[in-house]
Scaffold this motif. Structure first.
Motif, mmCIF file in Angstrom:
data_model
loop_
_atom_site.group_PDB
_atom_site.id
_atom_site.type_symbol
_atom_site.label_atom_id
_atom_site.label_comp_id
_atom_site.label_asym_id
_atom_site.label_seq_id
_atom_site.Cartn_x
_atom_site.Cartn_y
_atom_site.Cartn_z
ATOM 1 N N LEU B 144 63.128 -58.657 7.947
ATOM 2 C CA LEU B 144 63.584 -58.599 9.337
ATOM 3 C C LEU B 144 62.438 -58.265 10.291
ATOM 4 O O LEU B 144 62.488 -58.592 11.471
ATOM 5 N N ILE B 145 61.431 -57.532 9.785
ATOM 6 C CA ILE B 145 60.270 -57.242 10.618
ATOM 7 C C ILE B 145 59.018 -57.547 9.814
ATOM 8 O O ILE B 145 59.034 -57.585 8.581
ATOM 9 N N ASP B 146 57.915 -57.764 10.528
ATOM 10 C CA ASP B 146 56.663 -58.068 9.850
ATOM 11 C C ASP B 146 55.768 -56.845 9.743
ATOM 12 O O ASP B 146 55.059 -56.659 8.755
ATOM 13 N N THR B 147 55.794 -56.031 10.786
ATOM 14 C CA THR B 147 54.987 -54.813 10.760
ATOM 15 C C THR B 147 55.917 -53.631 10.947
ATOM 16 O O THR B 147 56.948 -53.741 11.618
ATOM 17 N N PRO B 148 55.566 -52.493 10.364
ATOM 18 C CA PRO B 148 56.422 -51.313 10.485
ATOM 19 C C PRO B 148 56.634 -50.916 11.950
ATOM 20 O O PRO B 148 55.703 -51.008 12.756
ATOM 21 N N ILE B 149 57.835 -50.509 12.251
ATOM 22 C CA ILE B 149 58.142 -50.039 13.610
ATOM 23 C C ILE B 149 57.743 -48.572 13.727
ATOM 24 O O ILE B 149 57.976 -47.785 12.808
ATOM 25 N N GLU B 150 57.151 -48.227 14.843
ATOM 26 C CA GLU B 150 56.783 -46.826 15.078
ATOM 27 C C GLU B 150 57.986 -46.076 15.633
ATOM 28 O O GLU B 150 58.127 -45.882 16.826
ATOM 29 N N TRP B 151 58.891 -45.705 14.730
ATOM 30 C CA TRP B 151 60.102 -45.017 15.184
ATOM 31 C C TRP B 151 59.781 -43.722 15.908
ATOM 32 O O TRP B 151 60.435 -43.342 16.857
#
Lengths: 366, 572
Positions: B144-151
């Motif tokens: 669903l995403i390519d790079t980790p999200i900075e939560w």
């Protein structure tokens, strides 16, 4: 608006709060549901209001079936037992609320609120909060609020039960006057038989969810259908008897514990010779013997005499003490000269000897 | 003769000085450990060096760090209150109006998140939402995403704190709302039905205005607790908040005077809200009529669809609120957990370490001891206050009641800060021995729970039962001990359990006042472990789980004893 209950039943689990209630209330009538607590009268009222839905049966307003209408859509006015005035709104706001919901014109609303406040004599309290009013005033606010929207039917749930005795009498007159002015079909729930008798144009007596009898106050008092009704509406002396002779025009000769009694009433044709029946003798039907008539003449001893002002209440025992005592009520204007311990002849008019079907209720109700 | 002598005995009993003695003792305690510390702060804030000056405030307002902190903290409070309301309003409405199977269990489950201070939950949240945490890993794996999200980027920290606070505090809101809604006479709503008002109008015009005082009572507690919670922002790393800034100035309170001004601002906000709630609530004019006797607002729900919807609502809320807890439990069981959604290997070794290592095992003992002593203090004070208040032994008894309730709204950081500035260089100096002052702090802050529980008990107990004892010449003390206390045991147990639980959960007092390692309670140890060691996070989690276990037992116990009335304990 004419109101019709058509075989209305309300069941909670296995018990019926209301069972097969069928009833027509004519337009403009002031109809009473009367009964002891838990008899289903309030449930019947709430079904009419649309606050509860019946398990079976239909409710009709005029010719319209409103069974599936919610309270919101029925246009009824209701006075709750505890008044349910909204404590955060002034008297004016309480009364105005229903009209605002119906999106009436502003000037129309103001006029109508003024009108009902005048009708209930509340003009000077318009800006008060309900908590600042006395019980009687709160009761009138509840009435004003219920009347404001010119409801199809006005529903009153024990509206006077929270008032003291004197105020209650005043409010009865008040309610009657308002009913006469507005001519709104009104259903009134109470357990107070005096309220129902003195105010109602018709009364339905209920017990354990079922209708016992429906009719005018006079019909109920003079022609109770059973022992429960005879005892519930007004006071009465109940005793068992046996029919020994049947004559014409409802004449019966009965054998009872206090001696032989004649009864002469139209309702009597249903009874047969040798049948065991119940006799209901109203306290005011027992009179001090004046005439020389031989019939229905009983010799009784005054066991107790209670002076009540307008009348004297007598507790009478027949000579053979094993039999029940009788209550008699005699107007004080009659010069009695009776004292406790006196024995004297009493007379009961044959038209006042009510004869009822025998039932177990003699033992359970009295 | 007989009559006069018994009347005399009775009078003698009444004039026994217990009322005044209690009042004197309570007032002294309240003065030294509630009013004086706050007074010292206020004095120091305005009279630095003994002269009236607003230097501290100008210093505070010139520094954008502090002004930002104030704004941030207020925003945390507002957002948390809104979020907690959004979560609890539908649930409270359902439970106040409907009856259905498993209602009790579902309602109880909603309260479970309370068993852990939110900052411990932060450890679990960090695990899930870290750059290579569970959520990102799952999303990456799913493509669903390519790079980790900075939560947990700087801009998201605010929301991280808010969510943690809301998930921890919504039960208080829920309890207050349910009680408030259930207290609205159902015939009020029915009257509006017959007036033709649709449901949303009825809610806006009738139900809500009548339930609002109860709602505010809860909302203010939630707001104040969210604004002044120290643990969560500290652990998340959201340092630009008032509590964290106060915490940073505590260690050098003598040199850095900003703390006084910051604490003063918190005091002002708290007092203002408290007063608003008192005036907004004063429900006297609404308490007027008896409730209708026939009707019950509670409708039995039988429709399967509706029932399923209710279950989904309640369970979803509970599960979401337990995510931080689940994170903590997983962390505590982790052998290794790196770059994967969930731990790859599980172990119980961290629990073993808790009992082997000195600090963690000591901290459990410390917490149990401190909380027990504080509860004992509350029990004595609470029963005496409640007795004096309910039996009107002195004039202005309700003033005493109000004073005893202040700590519910007074933030822990304020009190802890006040204790330090007031009692430095005395026997109560936490730098010398933190234990006495910790017991007092724990005790004073939980006193309202005890007072409320005991007052409820005394109110249910008819005075005539006591008078019957006086007639025989029993003293007041003996009467309380022999007659009244046994009758209100349930209330006292429940109050004591709550005092104990919340003392165990305490964060701000513990972090600030426990200045010696030998006195570290559970929460401070969790914090220290989390900061210190490489594997401290795991140990801290294990300790957190043990704390959770102790608290669950207490809270379940309290709710069993108190039943529905538990909500009344969280009202300002």
């Amino acid at each position: 608006m004419k109101v019709i209950f058509e075989k209305i039943s309300k069941r909670y689990g296995d018990t019926y709060a209301v069972k097969e209630l069928s009833l027509q209330i004519a337009d403009g009538e002031l109809h009473f549901f009367l009964g002891p607590s838990g008899c289903g009268k309030t449930t019947a009222l709430r079904i009419l209001a649309g606050l509860e839905s019946p398990s079976h049966g239909r409710i009709l307003f005029g010719t319209q079936d409103v069974t599936n209408f919610r309270a919101v859509d029925r246009n009824v006015g209701m006075v709750f037992q505890n008044y349910a005035l909204w404590p955060h709104m002034t008297v004016y706001k309480n009364v105005e609320y229903g009209l605002k919901i119906k999106k009436k014109d502003r000037s129309e609303i103001a006029a109508r609120v003024r009108e009902v406040l005048a009708l209930t004599q509340l003009e000077q309290f318009a800006q008060r909060l309900p908590g600042q009013l006395s019980g009687g005033q709160q009761q009138r606010v509840a009435l004003a609020r219920a009347l404001a929207t010119t409801p199809n039917v006005l529903l009153l749930d024990e509206p006077l039960s929270n008032l003291d005795a004197k105020l209650r009498l005043e409010m009865r007159a008040n309610l009657l006057e308002i009913h006469q002015k507005t001519k709104i079909t009104t259903v009134y729930v109470t357990h107070d038989q005096k309220e129902a008798l003195s105010m109602g144009s018709s009364i339905t007596v209920m017990r354990a969810g079922e209708v016992m009898q429906s009719g005018t106050p006079r019909q109920l008092y003079d022609h109770p259908r059973n022992a429960f009704l005879a005892g519930f509406i007004g006071e009465t002396n109940l005793m068992r008897g046996r029919v020994i002779k049947k004559g014409k025009g409802g004449a019966l000769q009965l054998f009872t514990a206090i001696g032989e009694l004649d009864s002469c009433r139209e309702d009597n044709s249903a009874f047969a010779v040798d049948e065991t029946v119940l006799l209901s003798l109203r306290p005011e039907a027992i009179r001090v013997q004046k005439s020389e008539a031989k019939h229905n003449r009983i010799s009784l001893t005054v066991a107790r005499l209670t002076y009540l002002g307008e009348s004297e209440q007598l507790t009478l025992t027949p000579p053979n003490a094993a039999t029940p005592t009788l209550k008699a009520s005699i107007y004080s204007v009659t010069n009695l000269d009776l004292e406790e311990g006196d024995t004297c002849d009493f007379h009961i008019d044959a038209r006042d000897v009510q004869v009822l079907k025998d039932s177990d209720s003699l033992d359970s109700e009295t | 003769m007989q009559a006069t002598s018994s009347a005399k005995a009775f009078k003698l009993n009444r004039s026994l000085p217990l009322g005044w003695l209690t009042v004197a003792a309570v007032i002294l305690i309240m003065f030294f450990f509630l009013l004086l510390p706050v007074g010292v702060i206020v004095f120091q804030a305005f009279f630095p060096g003994g002269e009236l000056s607003l230097t501290y405030f100008s210093l505070l307002l010139e520094n954008s760090l502090y002004t930002d902190s104030i704004v941030n903290s207020v925003n945390i409070g507002i957002a948390t209150t809104i979020l907690a309301t959004t979560i609890s309003l539908p649930l409270a409405t359902i439970n106040a109006r409907c009856d259905y199977r498993f209602k009790g269990i579902l309602g109880g489950l909603l309260l479970v998140p309370m068993i852990m201070p939110p900052f411990v939950g932060a450890i679990g949240m960090l695990r899930f939402f870290a750059r290579h945490g569970t959520v990102n890993t799952l999303l990456l794996d799913a493509g669903l995403i390519d790079t980790p999200i900075e939560w947990l980027s700087a801009s998201n920290m605010f929301w991280a704190v808010v969510i943690l606070e809301a998930l921890h505090l919504y039960p208080i809101m829920y309890l207050n709302l349910t009680a408030a809604l259930a207290n609205v006479d159902p015939s009020m709503d029915e009257a509006a039905q017959t007036a033709g008002a649709p449901w949303y109008r009825r809610f806006i015009d009738i139900t809500w205005p009548l339930a609002r005082p109860g709602y505010f009572a809860g909302a203010i507690i939630v707001f104040i607790w969210a604004v002044t919670d120290l643990g969560s922002p500290l652990l998340i790393g959201y340092h630009d908040t008032v509590p964290v800034q106060i915490f940073n100035t505590v260690t050098d309170a003598q040199e850095n005077p900003i703390g006084y001004a910051l604490v003063f601002i918190v005091v002002v906000v708290t007092v203002a809200l408290f007063l608003i709630s008192k005036t907004a609530i004063s429900p006297k004019k609404y308490q007027m009529m008896a409730r209708g006797h026939v009707t019950s607002a509670v409708k039995k729900v039988q429709h399967r669809g509706v029932l399923a919807l209710i279950y989904v609502c309640f369970l979803t809320t509970t599960v979401v609120a337990l995510i931080p807890h689940i994170g903590v439990v997983l962390t505590s069981l982790t052998e290794s957990w790196f770059m994967t959604a969930f731990p790859e290997q599980y172990t119980l070794s961290h629990y073993k370490m808790v009992f082997v290592q000195d600090l963690p095992s000591l901290s459990i003992k410390n917490s149990l001891m401190l909380a027990s002593l504080a509860t004992l203090l509350d029990l004595v004070l609470g029963v005496l206050i409640a007795f004096v208040v309910t039996r009107r032994l002195i004039p202005f008894a309700n003033v005493l009641d109000s004073i005893a309730m202040i700590p519910l709204a007074l933030p822990g950081i304020v009190l802890a800060f006040g204790y330090i500035v007031t009692y430095t260089d005395t026997v109560l100096d936490p730098l010398i021995n933190p234990i006495p002052i910790l017991v007092i702090a724990y005790g004073i802050r939980r006193l309202p729970f005890m007072v409320r529980s005991a007052v409820a008990g005394f109110e249910q107990t008819n005075v005539s039962l006591e008078e019957a004892s006086y007639i025989f010449g029993a003293s007041r003390f003996r009467t309380i001990l022999k007659i009244t206390m046994p009758l209100i045991t349930a209330n006292l147990i429940a109050g004591a359990l709550l005092c104990f639980s919340y003392a165990m959960l305490d964060v701000s007092d513990s972090l600030i006042l426990a200045m010696k390692e030998y006195a570290y309670p559970l929460t401070k140890t969790i914090y220290v472990l989390f900061l210190e060691q490489e594997s401290g996070e795991f140990l801290a989690s294990a300790l957190g789980v043990i704390g959770m276990f102790i608290l669950s037992v207490c809270i379940i116990g309290a709710s069993l004893v108190l039943g529905k009335k538990i909500g009344e304990l969280f009202r300002a």
